[in-house]
Write a protein that holds these residues in place. Structure first.
Motif, PDB file in Angstrom:
ATOM      1  N   LEU A  49       0.873  -1.172   0.000  1.00  0.00           N
ATOM      2  CA  LEU A  49       0.000   0.000   0.000  1.00  0.00           C
ATOM      3  C   LEU A  49       0.907   1.217   0.000  1.00  0.00           C
ATOM      4  N   LEU A  50       0.784   2.050  -1.012  1.00  0.00           N
ATOM      5  CA  LEU A  50       1.777   3.092  -1.259  1.00  0.00           C
ATOM      6  C   LEU A  50       1.166   4.492  -1.303  1.00  0.00           C
ATOM      7  N   ASP A  51       1.558   5.317  -0.337  1.00  0.00           N
ATOM      8  CA  ASP A  51       1.201   6.738  -0.375  1.00  0.00           C
ATOM      9  C   ASP A  51       2.182   7.437  -1.303  1.00  0.00           C
ATOM     10  N   LEU A  52       1.691   8.397  -2.077  1.00  0.00           N
ATOM     11  CA  LEU A  52       2.562   9.077  -3.040  1.00  0.00           C
ATOM     12  C   LEU A  52       3.400  10.169  -2.410  1.00  0.00           C
ATOM     13  N   ILE A  78      -2.467   4.612  -2.389  1.00  0.00           N
ATOM     14  CA  ILE A  78      -3.477   5.256  -1.540  1.00  0.00           C
ATOM     15  C   ILE A  78      -3.064   6.719  -1.423  1.00  0.00           C
ATOM     16  N   SER A  79      -3.869   7.594  -1.991  1.00  0.00           N
ATOM     17  CA  SER A  79      -3.433   8.989  -2.097  1.00  0.00           C
ATOM     18  C   SER A  79      -4.609   9.946  -2.003  1.00  0.00           C
ATOM     19  N   ALA A  80      -4.319  11.153  -1.515  1.00  0.00           N
ATOM     20  CA  ALA A  80      -5.317  12.221  -1.492  1.00  0.00           C
ATOM     21  C   ALA A  80      -5.347  12.943  -2.836  1.00  0.00           C
ATOM     22  N   ARG A  81      -4.387  12.644  -3.699  1.00  0.00           N
ATOM     23  CA  ARG A  81      -4.322  13.282  -5.009  1.00  0.00           C
ATOM     24  C   ARG A  81      -5.367  12.648  -5.937  1.00  0.00           C
ATOM     25  N   ASN A  82      -6.288  13.456  -6.415  1.00  0.00           N
ATOM     26  CA  ASN A  82      -7.372  12.944  -7.253  1.00  0.00           C
ATOM     27  C   ASN A  82      -7.205  13.409  -8.699  1.00  0.00           C
ATOM     28  N   SER A  83      -5.953  13.489  -9.135  1.00  0.00           N
ATOM     29  CA  SER A  83      -5.655  13.945 -10.493  1.00  0.00           C
ATOM     30  C   SER A  83      -5.654  12.759 -11.443  1.00  0.00           C
ATOM     31  N   GLY A  90       0.762   6.642 -12.194  1.00  0.00           N
ATOM     32  CA  GLY A  90       0.970   5.565 -11.233  1.00  0.00           C
ATOM     33  C   GLY A  90       0.663   4.204 -11.818  1.00  0.00           C
ATOM     34  N   LEU A  91      -0.437   4.089 -12.536  1.00  0.00           N
ATOM     35  CA  LEU A  91      -0.817   2.809 -13.127  1.00  0.00           C
ATOM     36  C   LEU A  91       0.139   2.411 -14.249  1.00  0.00           C
ATOM     37  N   SER A  92       0.637   3.392 -15.004  1.00  0.00           N
ATOM     38  CA  SER A  92       1.572   3.078 -16.088  1.00  0.00           C
ATOM     39  C   SER A  92       2.920   2.613 -15.557  1.00  0.00           C
ATOM     40  N   LEU A  93       3.246   3.018 -14.320  1.00  0.00           N
ATOM     41  CA  LEU A  93       4.507   2.592 -13.709  1.00  0.00           C
ATOM     42  C   LEU A  93       4.380   1.215 -13.035  1.00  0.00           C
ATOM     43  N   ASP A  97      -3.737  -0.696  -8.660  1.00  0.00           N
ATOM     44  CA  ASP A  97      -4.982  -0.021  -8.310  1.00  0.00           C
ATOM     45  C   ASP A  97      -4.651   1.339  -7.700  1.00  0.00           C
ATOM     46  N   TYR A  98      -5.637   2.207  -7.643  1.00  0.00           N
ATOM     47  CA  TYR A  98      -5.457   3.573  -7.132  1.00  0.00           C
ATOM     48  C   TYR A  98      -6.685   3.912  -6.309  1.00  0.00           C
ATOM     49  N   LEU A  99      -6.486   4.160  -5.024  1.00  0.00           N
ATOM     50  CA  LEU A  99      -7.593   4.410  -4.110  1.00  0.00           C
ATOM     51  C   LEU A  99      -7.444   5.804  -3.505  1.00  0.00           C
TER      52      LEU A  99
END
Length: 225
Positions: A49-52, A78-83, A90-93, A97-99
């Protein structure tokens, strides 16, 4: 399952760890980029689980590291960034999943289960190795259709070996897999021998072949050869 939580918000980190531990997982934690790399250099995990946003680095750098090292852990950002651009990057790297924060812990757990199931069993809800069948949802082991009772640690250890069949697993890696951060407090790895001895007996008593092999001075591997 073994889960690494890379999150610098300590209240959230503890909340996630407490919930996932209650669901039967083993959680390790890192609050900084440096701690995360230290954990990743030392151990393997089922899911990360990874915070950015970390105090000393970017979570995306950790994704780059995992990609360079050909690591196979599932990764949920898991991030507060909703961009949308941040999600795509993130997904391309290699993230699975992105939550977006805030989120329900039950949803996080469901996503972890889906990712680990997909990676370890190609989307199936069970793993089969000849006469042995492991049901990932019911957490049951069957030999030729006959239920074999195992403790939670025995189940986790067998699943770990079957998922890594053919690979040599050191005693220290096996201990860390079933004890997590608490493995540093273990004085001796001899109890792993007892766990494997019990698993072998239960499987062979139920009619299975013995697929465990001792590798002198290192540990064990689960293989036909």
């Amino acid at each position: 399952m073994k889960i690494l939580i890379i999150e610098d918000e300590l209240v959230l980190q503890r909340s996630i760890a407490q919930y996932l531990t209650g669901e039967g997982n083993i959680c390790s934690m890192a609050s900084t980029y440096a701690q995360a790399l230290e954990r990743l250099n030392a151990y393997q995990y089922d899911c990360i689980l990874l915070d950015l946003t970390l105090p000393d680095g970017e979570g995306l750098q950790i994704l780059n590291y995992l990609k360079r090292m050909n690591r196979t852990e599932g990764v949920i950002i898991i991030s507060a960034r909703n961009s949308i651009d941040q999600k795509i990057e993130g997904l391309s790297l290699g993230a699975d999943d992105y939550l977006i924060k805030p989120f329900h812990l039950s949803e996080l757990n469901a996503r972890i289960l889906a990712i680990v199931r997909r990676k370890s069993a190609h989307g199936e809800r069970h793993i089969e190795f000849h006469e042995i069948r492991i049901d990932l949802d019911a957490k049951e082991v069957l030999v030729n259709g006959k239920l074999v009772y195992m403790t939670k640690k025995e189940f986790d250890l067998l699943l770990y070996f079957v998922s890594n069949k053919g690979k040599v697993i050191s005693k220290s890696a096996a201990v860390e897999h079933i004890w997590g951060d608490d493995s540093d407090m273990v004085d001796s790895f001899d109890f792993i021998y007892t766990h494997i001895k019990n698993i072998r007996k239960k499987l062979t008593d139920a009619g299975s072949r013995d697929y465990f092999q001792s590798v002198y001075g290192i540990g064990y591997k689960f293989t036909e050869a």
